[in-house]
Design an enzyme around this catalytic site. Structure first.
Site, PDB file in Angstrom:
ATOM      1  N   GLU A  26      -9.907   7.467  -4.803  1.00  0.00           N
ATOM      2  CA  GLU A  26      -8.497   7.096  -4.710  1.00  0.00           C
ATOM      3  C   GLU A  26      -7.842   7.809  -3.537  1.00  0.00           C
ATOM      4  O   GLU A  26      -8.287   8.893  -3.126  1.00  0.00           O
ATOM      5  CB  GLU A  26      -7.803   7.492  -6.032  1.00  0.00           C
ATOM      6  CG  GLU A  26      -6.314   7.207  -6.061  1.00  0.00           C
ATOM      7  CD  GLU A  26      -5.718   7.301  -7.469  1.00  0.00           C
ATOM      8  OE1 GLU A  26      -6.410   7.751  -8.395  1.00  0.00           O
ATOM      9  OE2 GLU A  26      -4.534   6.923  -7.619  1.00  0.00           O
ATOM     10  N   ASN A 173      -4.105  -1.565 -12.507  1.00  0.00           N
ATOM     11  CA  ASN A 173      -4.624  -0.292 -13.020  1.00  0.00           C
ATOM     12  C   ASN A 173      -3.605   0.329 -13.970  1.00  0.00           C
ATOM     13  O   ASN A 173      -2.406   0.388 -13.646  1.00  0.00           O
ATOM     14  CB  ASN A 173      -4.854   0.688 -11.862  1.00  0.00           C
ATOM     15  CG  ASN A 173      -5.145   2.107 -12.351  1.00  0.00           C
ATOM     16  OD1 ASN A 173      -6.243   2.387 -12.820  1.00  0.00           O
ATOM     17  ND2 ASN A 173      -4.156   2.990 -12.278  1.00  0.00           N
ATOM     18  N   GLU A 174      -4.049   0.758 -15.118  1.00  0.00           N
ATOM     19  CA  GLU A 174      -3.179   1.453 -16.084  1.00  0.00           C
ATOM     20  C   GLU A 174      -1.801   0.796 -16.138  1.00  0.00           C
ATOM     21  O   GLU A 174      -0.765   1.465 -15.981  1.00  0.00           O
ATOM     22  CB  GLU A 174      -3.087   2.953 -15.765  1.00  0.00           C
ATOM     23  CG  GLU A 174      -4.431   3.635 -15.898  1.00  0.00           C
ATOM     24  CD  GLU A 174      -4.407   5.155 -16.022  1.00  0.00           C
ATOM     25  OE1 GLU A 174      -3.340   5.758 -15.854  1.00  0.00           O
ATOM     26  OE2 GLU A 174      -5.486   5.723 -16.303  1.00  0.00           O
ATOM     27  N   GLU A 314     -12.518   4.767 -15.247  1.00  0.00           N
ATOM     28  CA  GLU A 314     -12.053   6.137 -14.984  1.00  0.00           C
ATOM     29  C   GLU A 314     -12.479   6.993 -16.155  1.00  0.00           C
ATOM     30  O   GLU A 314     -12.104   6.708 -17.303  1.00  0.00           O
ATOM     31  CB  GLU A 314     -10.531   6.201 -14.816  1.00  0.00           C
ATOM     32  CG  GLU A 314     -10.060   5.647 -13.507  1.00  0.00           C
ATOM     33  CD  GLU A 314      -8.576   5.909 -13.243  1.00  0.00           C
ATOM     34  OE1 GLU A 314      -8.046   6.931 -13.731  1.00  0.00           O
ATOM     35  OE2 GLU A 314      -7.973   5.074 -12.555  1.00  0.00           O
TER      36      GLU A 314
END
Ligand code: AHR
Length: 512
Positions: A26, A173-174, A314
């Site tokens: 990231e 993402n999330e 993750e």
């Protein structure tokens, strides 16, 4: 009770997809800049700005795929800022991670070049939280279309005439937190809209990954599978291995919580800990088994034919950052404890290879449970890297069935299993057994039996261990801990007596 391991060598249960050994990078702290990417003008040896020593080290462990650009960063990333001549790329503020300026010098072209150098499949995560459907749709067109269009013309102007091949694509993402604070139902609707316009161009077929739950958020899995399953190839669970915290109270919508984003909460030191925190981390690693069983049970209900895969894109240990470093950079050291936790987690993933297609440990360089730490031109390989090195034998091998009877490791009145294992058979007719003894000061004697084999011999045996729980490699002493030849076994006919040291990971290769 004696520890016993019985292996059925004729029981190929599933293929252990090599993607289970995947990684995550990231735009966070020193993962990309000052990690993977040092720029063309750096005195550190590089290929178009990408560090050569990192590439070599990751190729050695056969890195199969790399997820990028986030993480939370993905939902603030605007890909057009990261293409074209570097001097014209606009800078942005990385609001999520330290508020530092991001110059966008590492963008789409650089990421694909990195993956080509590594021989790894690219996995790109798109922006649902703050991007638009059009932005995501055009990014995919830019990367994968071979038709004549404004996006492909732009790509050619930027030096890439032919499209790249891209398989893995994440729709956000999330999204239950940093990716938009959405409720499950709302995310599912948004995911289907974004996904619709994320087209397959020419021969390029996307493998579509929906944002899955965090930890025990079974409601998210249920709602996603109930409506979204026909449109996706996988859902992505996130789980971080951390010491328990009694102050976990901050709930967001739909049972999610902001706990691990809160810098005021201590996650314990990565290097300075006693048995209490060792035990908590081992317990948290073993909790993955429970989580995977429950999420896959929900998946099985809506998708009995297992068309939708589970991905854990993750995972890994999360401790307080190293003293004196930027708290927004999540830089932590890595010890034998991380290695034992990684070995345990990978054994669990292998044993669920019928559903798990990929996992991505967070994060490859200089962030959280990293493989590699850098300091200027210096680079070190962490104990976790060495686990990936030992476990590469499982990549694309056939998972074998086994029964393990083992003693407990008890601490302060709580008990967990002392030993865990996974077993696979490769194309060269070798059985590879990876055993983990999580007890910090208790060896494990194991009798291993493979009834279909006349005699058990061992052609390769390695062990990763150290006298201290917090043994680690440092820039001053980079070779304190690495896999050594293992001699603690005796073969007698159809059995193998294995004598594991405390806090160790052992690899045994048995020809069959
Ligand atoms: O890996 C660090 C962060 O953890 C990621 O950006 C985010 O997705 C998760 O919360």
């Amino acid at each position: 009770m004696a520890n016993q391991l019985i292996i059925n060598s004729a029981s190929a249960k599933a293929t252990i997809n090599r993607m289970i050994y995947g990684h995550f990078a990231e735009h966070l702290g020193r993962c990309i800049y000052d990690g993977f990417y040092v720029g063309e003008n750096s005195s550190i040896p590089n290929i178009h700005g990408i560090r050569s020593d990192i590439v070599s080290a990751l190729k050695k462990i056969k890195i199969p795929c790399l997820r990028w650009p986030g993480g939370c960063f993905a939902d603030e990333y605007h890909w057009m800022d990261g293409i074209g001549p570097k001097e014209h790329r606009p800078a942005m503020v990385n609001t999520h991670w330290g508020g530092i300026s991001e110059n966008n010098h590492f963008g789409t072209h650089e990421f694909f070049e990195l993956c080509e150098l590594l021989g790894a499949e690219p996995y790109i995560c798109g922006n649902v939280g703050s991007g638009t459907v059009r932005e995501m749709s055009e990014w995919i067109e830019y990367m994968t279309s071979d038709a004549q269009s404004p996006m492909t013309t732009l790509r050619a102007q930027n030096g890439k005439k032919e499209p790249w091949r891209l398989k893995y694509f994440g729709i956000g993402n999330e999204n239950w937190n940093c990716g938009g604070r959405m409720r499950a139902q709302y995310y599912v609707d948004e995911m289907m809209r974004y996904n619709l316009y994320a087209r397959d161009y020419g021969n390029n077929k996307l493998y579509r990954i929906a944002c899955g739950p965090r930890n025990e958020n079974y409601k998210w899995t249920k709602e996603l599978m109930e409506i979204g399953a026909p449109y996706i190839d996988a859902i992505a669970l996130h789980y971080y291995t951390r010491v328990a915290d009694p102050t976990r109270t901050t709930n967001l919508a739909d049972g999610n919580e902001q706990y691990y984003m809160d810098p005021s909460i201590s996650r314990g030191s990565a290097t300075d800990f006693a048995e209490d925190e060792w035990f908590q981390i081992m317990k948290a690693a073993l909790h993955l088994e429970h989580l995977i069983q429950k999420h896959t049970a929900i998946m099985d209900f809506y998708d009995p034919d297992k068309k939708v895969d589970l991905i854990i894109d993750e995972w890994g240990t999360w401790f307080d950052c190293e003293p004196g470093t930027n708290p927004g950079f999540l830089y932590q050291q890595n010890t034998l404890r991380d290695a034992i936790s990684a070995g345990t987690s990978l054994n669990i993933f292998n044993n669920h290879a019928d559903r798990i297609h990929m996992t991505n440990i967070a994060q490859t360089v200089n962030v959280l449970q990293a493989m590699i730490l850098t300091d200027g031109a210096k680079m070190l390989l962490t104990p976790t890297y060495h686990i990936y090195d030992m476990y590469q034998v499982h990549q694309d091998a056939q998972l074998l069935d086994f029964a393990l009877l083992c003693e407990d490791y008890t601490y302060n009145g709580q008990s967990i299993k002392q030993v865990n294992v996974s077993v696979s058979k490769n194309r060269d007719n070798q059985i590879n057994i990876t055993l983990v003894n999580i007890a910090p000061d208790q060896g494990a004697q194991i009798t291993c039996h493979i009834p279909d084999l006349e005699t058990l011999s061992v052609s390769n045996a390695l062990v990763l261990t150290a006298p201290q729980m917090n043994a680690r490699n440092t820039f001053e002493y980079p070779d304190t801990i690495y896999p050594q030849r293992f001699t603690g076994f005796k073969s007698a006919g159809q059995t193998l007596q294995i004598d594991m040291p405390s806090k160790s990971v052992v690899l045994l290769t048995v020809p069959c």
